[in-house]
Motif scaffolding. Structure first.
Motif, PDB file in Angstrom:
ATOM      1  N   TYR A   1      37.407 -47.319 102.919  1.00  0.00           N
ATOM      2  CA  TYR A   1      36.931 -47.899 104.181  1.00  0.00           C
ATOM      3  C   TYR A   1      37.425 -47.021 105.323  1.00  0.00           C
TER       4      TYR A   1
ATOM      5  N   SER B   1      38.179 -47.046 108.905  1.00  0.00           N
ATOM      6  CA  SER B   1      38.371 -48.087 109.912  1.00  0.00           C
ATOM      7  C   SER B   1      37.911 -47.631 111.297  1.00  0.00           C
TER       8      SER B   1
ATOM      9  N   THR C   1      39.191 -56.545  99.140  1.00  0.00           N
ATOM     10  CA  THR C   1      40.172 -56.701 100.208  1.00  0.00           C
ATOM     11  C   THR C   1      41.103 -55.501 100.255  1.00  0.00           C
ATOM     12  N   ALA C   2      41.491 -55.031  99.062  1.00  0.00           N
ATOM     13  CA  ALA C   2      42.369 -53.853  99.023  1.00  0.00           C
ATOM     14  C   ALA C   2      41.692 -52.662  99.671  1.00  0.00           C
TER      15      ALA C   2
ATOM     16  N   ASN D   1      41.705 -52.889 103.269  1.00  0.00           N
ATOM     17  CA  ASN D   1      43.035 -52.685 103.841  1.00  0.00           C
ATOM     18  C   ASN D   1      43.516 -51.253 103.664  1.00  0.00           C
ATOM     19  N   GLY D   2      42.588 -50.365 103.410  1.00  0.00           N
ATOM     20  CA  GLY D   2      42.939 -48.952 103.400  1.00  0.00           C
ATOM     21  C   GLY D   2      43.365 -48.415 102.067  1.00  0.00           C
ATOM     22  N   ILE D   3      43.186 -49.201 101.013  1.00  0.00           N
ATOM     23  CA  ILE D   3      43.565 -48.709  99.689  1.00  0.00           C
ATOM     24  C   ILE D   3      42.307 -48.235  98.986  1.00  0.00           C
TER      25      ILE D   3
END
Lengths: 169, 738
Positions: free
Chosen positions: A81, A83, A42-43, A46-48
């Protein structure tokens, strides 16, 4: 987005591997089995970015309980990731390359096969009883500051495999 | 323990600064600023260690403070009170600030996020993606058109030439033709040093095998975006295999930057959203650590400051207590020049002044005491009795000789009127009356001869009084000095009696012999010539003369004996044995019915002349026997014991009878010559007895037994020898009654 459908819990394992010295070059390869915790996935989503670091050490076993480490290498690989393209990327700092994957699982599977060739000093290449040690871990130092304190104390951020070693042929 | 060393500020302040700096560095570290961000974990650990150390130090100090308070150590109560006040002053505002900081921090972080912003970012990202899709569609169409041309070309060189042209026309960075087995058939790249084209992955081949198009935006390692487009190349010619035409199309820099910007903003927002709770947690941890560290440092500094503040006060209190307990040498160290330093200096000056005054007083007291001791010594060694009276006639002081002369304990009469002495002891009434009379008349100097009738005989005092100058109320009054001249008077009287006896013996004894001879011649010559009544008358007259002359001779001999100096030879004698010998000689005396010996076996040996004592006792026994004539069951008791009346070491011999006792009027002079109760006595027996006793250093007293009868008490000196040296045998009985 497609998170790793196969990911359930974080687990870093070294399945197998080998090493040999040829012409003052150390050739090592290992089969990894890496999976991330959903929170880590998930991190990433979320761009981490998460940097998975593969540590390699060349040591010499002796009669006494401790061994002598001659050389150590660190191979960081960044999982992130993208996006805009909705793709997971694996960036190898050493190879200066970025690979794109539809899922995080595919990206992790990209890391399953590890191989490297490193030049050795002649004095070390001639030594006997050399052993290669390898492990994979999440580089907590590269995490954002808010996660760094937590990562030092709590899983899954401090995930790392056991050291796996095999004699150099 | 060196209290001052414990209060040195260096280590305390240094430690506080280090920990305070460590806690303050947490703030930039939590914001991930440079190196501090990398050492955030270390700073947290350092702060936790600091908190543990400060907590331990504070706990130790508080424990010591409470222990001192319970032990009621001087200054501990004040120190504890200061610490509590300081702690409350520091902790209460700090707690409020902490509470509101956490509250506003949480609210502040939450306020960063807004649904509309999130939606806008998502829309912007979607817009970017849509724009990319449009570009991608356009490039796909172009590559499909190019694929049709490639399909028509059969020559390998023609294909290479075609790819080169198409790549240039279509602004592709690379264009390559692959067989479905993965073999590169031909390629063209804008990178002159690139030898091999970028190989499509399995996903791309899978799409082409399905006769579908693959198009994907890819981020580049060096930044920027490119489109990877792959289309199937299908020839019209029978037998030609399907091939894969891949084109890498770098997006225009403007597109890439805009896309990266939108993505960056969206990612940043998502990242912050994801990190919201950890961020809050980090801020709260940081704030908590800083607050805790600050509170502990404040508390520790409060304790430290309190101890520094209370230390001089404690020393001052200890100094005051020392001064109160009489230690005027106490000097306190002056550590500062502030008000406390001035106070301590003043205290030191005060104790110094008190010490000097105390020393002066002590010197004065010492001098006074020396003078008083000297005066007491003089008075004690005076042979005269001394009494000092207040102006109102109250007995103030006396010396020991006064008690000895008056035979009373004068201490009991101090601070009481002198008249009470006479009221309590009737024999001293003449003395108290005389003193009272003169003090009432306020006589300056006076002298009286006072005769006291004590139970032990008549006592003559020469009493002199002087009025003290009235310098102060306490020093004014009277001084009475008196001497017991009884012995002197008695000696004078004895000497006079001796002289009388000697002259009497000399003047009377000489004519007595011719008188006696003459009477005998008259008798011898004329008695035979007379007859009848004349003969009888002569016979009776001459006999009477001769008998009276004999009697007078005996009387003269007795006087002569009394007047002669005693020839006594004192030896160490066992008194009880001597008494038993003497009594044995008197056992046959019919006048005494019972002899009773009450002899103390433990009495020491006495230093006496046995013959003299024998003479004394013979006289006393004969006197007692004479006194008990006609009294049934007459009993004579001899008792010896250790002396109790005299302060000197002596043995007391008591001779007691059951006769009528001494006449009261003769008690004061019973030992004077010619004092007797017998019709035929010379009155010299007891006088001689007293001379014998006193010549040997003893004393003799006569009194009446309250149970009836006479009682003579003799004090005899104790011998220094431990064995008798004088034989008792062969002592002649010189008993004689006078």
């Amino acid at each position: 987005m497609l998170l790793a459908s196969t990911i359930t819990t974080a687990d870093f394992k070294i399945v197998g591997g080998g090493a040999q010295i040829t012409d003052q070059h150390l050739s090592s390869h290992a089969t990894l089995d890496l999976s991330l915790d959903p929170r880590s996935a998930t991190a990433i989503a979320n761009g981490i970015p998460i940097i998975i670091c593969i540590d390699l050490e060349l040591v010499q076993n002796k009669l006494w309980p401790w061994s002598t480490t001659f050389l150590e290498w660190r191979y960081p690989v960044k999982l992130s990731y993208h996006s805009l393209s909705r793709r997971f990327t694996v960036t190898d700092q050493r190879k200066k390359s970025t690979a794109v994957f539809h899922t995080l699982g595919e990206a992790l599977r990209q890391l399953d096969r590890f191989s490297v060739i490193e030049a050795l000093p002649a004095t070390i290449a001639k030594k006997q009883n050399l052993v290669v040690r390898i492990r994979a871990r999440i580089d907590t130092e590269s995490l954002p500051a808010p996660l760094r304190l937590i990562s030092a104390l709590l899983p899954p951020w401090n995930e790392q495999s056991q050291w796996h070693e095999w004699p150099v042929q | 323990m060196n209290f001052r060393r414990a209060l040195r500020p260096g280590p305390a302040i240094g430690l506080s600064i280090i920990f305070l700096a460590a806690s303050l560095l947490l703030t930039p570290a939590v914001e991930n600023k440079g190196l501090l961000g990398d050492f955030y974990g270390g700073l947290v650990a350092l702060n936790i260690i600091g908190i543990v150390i400060m907590t331990t130090l504070t706990a130790i100090n508080v424990y010591r403070l409470i222990r001192q308070f319970r032990a009621q150590v001087l200054g501990a109560r004040l120190a504890l009170r200061f610490v509590v006040i300081f702690a409350l002053l520091a902790i209460i505002p700090l707690s409020l600030v902490y509470y509101f900081s956490v509250y506003f921090l949480s609210r502040g972080v939450d306020s960063w996020f807004d649904v509309r912003i999130e939606q806008a970012l998502d829309d912007a990202l979607l817009l970017g993606q849509t724009s990319l899709e449009a570009t991608k569609t356009d490039v796909v169409i172009r590559l499909q058109r190019d694929a049709a041309q490639v399909a028509q070309t059969t020559s390998p060189f023609g294909i290479i030439k075609l790819l080169e042209d198409l790549r240039g026309e279509g602004d592709f960075s690379e264009m390559s033709l692959h067989s479905l087995s993965g073999r590169v058939i031909a390629s063209s790249s804008s990178d002159a040093i690139s030898l091999t084209p970028s190989a499509p992955d399995d996903t791309v081949f899978a799409r082409i095998r399905q006769r579908k198009t693959y198009a994907q935006v890819e981020p580049l390692f060096d930044g920027g975006l490119q489109l990877r487009i792959a289309v199937p190349v299908i020839s019209d010619r029978m037998g030609d295999p399907v091939r894969l035409l891949q084109g890498l199309y770098p997006l225009p820099l403007r597109y890439s930057r805009l896309g990266e910007s939108v993505q960056s903003a969206s990612d940043e927002y998502n990242r912050l959203k994801f990190l919201r709770q950890p961020l809050k947690l980090n801020f709260v941890i940081t704030l908590t650590l800083v607050t805790l560290m600050t509170a502990l440092i404040a508390l520790w500094l409060a304790i430290y400051s309190t101890r520094r503040l209370v230390a001089p006060l404690r020393e001052l209190a200890e100094g005051t207590r020392a001064v109160a307990s009489g230690n005027y040498l106490k000097q306190l160290p002056v550590h500062s020049g502030d008000e406390l330093g001035v106070l301590v200096s003043s205290f030191n000056q005060m104790t110094n002044q008190i010490r000097l005054a105390q020393e002066a007083t002590a010197d004065s007291q010492q001098q006074t005491e020396a003078q008083r001791t000297y005066l007491e010594t003089v008075l004690t060694h005076l042979s005269s009795g001394v009494l000092s009276l207040a102006k109102d006639g109250t007995l103030r002081t006396h010396n020991t000789i006064a008690e000895s002369i008056l035979a009373v304990d004068l201490t009991a009469f101090e601070q009481r009127p002198i008249t009470t002495l006479g009221d309590t002891h009737s024999q001293l009434a003449p003395l108290s009356s005389a003193i009272t009379r003169h003090t009432q008349h306020n006589d300056q100097d006076w002298q009286d001869q006072i005769v006291l009738a004590s139970p032990y005989g008549r006592q003559t005092l020469i009493c002199r009084g002087t009025r003290l100058p009235e310098t102060t109320e306490t020093l004014s009054g009277y001084v009475i000095v008196f001497d017991d001249v009884s012995a002197l008077i008695r000696a004078q009287r004895d000497a006079a009696w001796g002289e009388v006896a000697r002259r009497l013996a000399h003047e009377i004894k000489n004519p007595l012999t011719p008188i006696q001879l003459s009477a005998e011649r008259i008798r011898a010559k004329y008695l035979k010539h007379l007859a009848g009544d004349d003969q009888a008358t002569l016979d009776r007259a001459t006999r009477t003369i001769i008998a009276q002359v004999d009697l007078m001779k005996a009387l003269v001999n007795a006087f002569s004996h009394y007047a002669q100096p005693m020839q006594l030879k004192p030896v160490t004698t066992e008194l009880n044995r001597l008494l038993q010998d003497i009594i044995e000689l008197h056992r046959q005396n019919k006048k005494i019915n019972t002899f009773e010996l009450d002899l103390d076996d433990t009495v020491p040996l006495v230093h006496i002349d046995p013959a003299g004592i024998r003479q004394v006792l013979n006289n006393l026994v004969i006197n007692a026997a004479d006194a008990m004539v006609g009294i049934p069951n007459g009993r004579l008791t001899l008792r010896t014991h250790q002396a109790t009346r005299s302060k000197d070491r002596s043995v007391t011999l008591e001779v007691r009878d059951t006769g009528p006792g001494f006449p009261q009027e003769l008690l004061g002079s019973i030992f004077d010559p010619y004092v007797t109760t017998k019709t035929k006595g010379t009155g010299l027996g007891l006088a001689i007895a007293r001379r014998i006793i006193e010549e040997q250093g003893g004393s003799i007293q006569a009194e009446n037994d309250p149970a009836g009868g006479a009682l003579v008490i003799i004090q005899l000196p104790v011998s220094l020898d431990t064995k008798p040296t004088g034989p008792l045998e062969g002592i002649t009985n010189t008993a004689s009654s006078h």
